[in-house]
Design an enzyme around this catalytic site. Sequence first.
Site, mmCIF file in Angstrom:
data_model
loop_
_atom_site.group_PDB
_atom_site.id
_atom_site.type_symbol
_atom_site.label_atom_id
_atom_site.label_comp_id
_atom_site.label_asym_id
_atom_site.label_seq_id
_atom_site.Cartn_x
_atom_site.Cartn_y
_atom_site.Cartn_z
ATOM 1 N N SER A 124 22.301 6.061 34.983
ATOM 2 C CA SER A 124 22.633 5.174 33.815
ATOM 3 C C SER A 124 21.885 5.459 32.473
ATOM 4 O O SER A 124 20.416 5.673 32.599
ATOM 5 C CB SER A 124 22.346 3.874 34.233
ATOM 6 N N GLU A 126 20.947 3.058 30.715
ATOM 7 C CA GLU A 126 19.781 1.936 30.782
ATOM 8 C C GLU A 126 18.569 2.468 31.350
ATOM 9 O O GLU A 126 17.549 1.671 30.943
ATOM 10 C CB GLU A 126 20.249 0.739 31.596
ATOM 11 N N TYR A 148 17.477 -4.017 36.286
ATOM 12 C CA TYR A 148 18.671 -2.931 36.586
ATOM 13 C C TYR A 148 18.229 -1.470 36.236
ATOM 14 O O TYR A 148 18.319 -0.456 37.048
ATOM 15 C CB TYR A 148 19.996 -3.187 36.016
#
Length: 326
Positions: A124, A126, A148
């Site tokens: 990801s 992120e 996360y």
Amino acid sequence: MTKKALITGITGQDGSYLAELLLQKGYDVYGMVRRTSTVRYERIRHIQDQLHLVQGDLLDQTSLTRAISEIMPDEVYNLAAQSFVPTSWNQPVFTGDVTGLGVTRMLEALHTVKPNTRFYQASSSEMFGKVVETPQKETTPFYPRSPYGVAKVYGHWITINYRESYNMYAVSGILFNHESERRGLEFVTRKVAYHVAKIKLGLTREVRVGNLDAQRDWGFAGDYVEAMWLMLQQDTPDDYVVATGKTHSVERLLDVAFSCVDLDWKNYTVQDEEFMRPAEVDLLVGDPTKAHAKLGWEPEVTFEALIQRMVEADIERLKKDPEQHI
């Protein structure tokens, strides 16, 4: 010989699009689903009779090993995760266990039972978090800003570790934000599209959002699953950034979405502290040069077309059922 693919997270947005793609390519498609009290197959309902659904859970090593032993897949796509960033603050240990350690459990099942299976890990954007360079590419250092993001970094590196330690074909796709009408309502793009549709139909008066200045690289999920498949078709396993290379703010998202129904977003939008992150990620924009050059992958759906299809899909859903939440 028909190829067999196993998808974890098949009932999610990406899983449903990937399942469609693989079926079109003639695969036998297996989907791993958790045993829960509420079964939610809405996103795959239209293809469910073409799929083989098996029970399993990234928290349970035995179930993964059994699934691999029974299916003996040629390809595994690990899309399952606790994937909502705000939830990861409230459930950090659970997020780490599923999103991080769950990758290890699947890799270990493959290493033990069928190590020649080609493995795709859903990494990801992120992971970049507090970015140290813009745009972000495969070599950009990670600086995650949420539980996360941290868990995804672990999943990414354990995939590389198994590739290098056991010579497994294991790759990670570092996907930037990708959306569709199948996105969950907790994600800002779908939340905005859904509320714009409700406002248009007179079912509500406002949409509440957090940081208007946060910028993201948003693409269409249907385009991005093709990149996943392409990564497993190469001679050599490698990791790739998958992105549009263009960035848009939440304010721009609101402007585009409301313009689809000829309304001014300023008249219907409320900023709410509840939707502000403890540690914000302000700007994410990917550099997909490597994916373009080596995979021949290009996104096809523009940001504006993406938001329009999401708004129109929610209008149609709500006309049929005003209580629709999918």
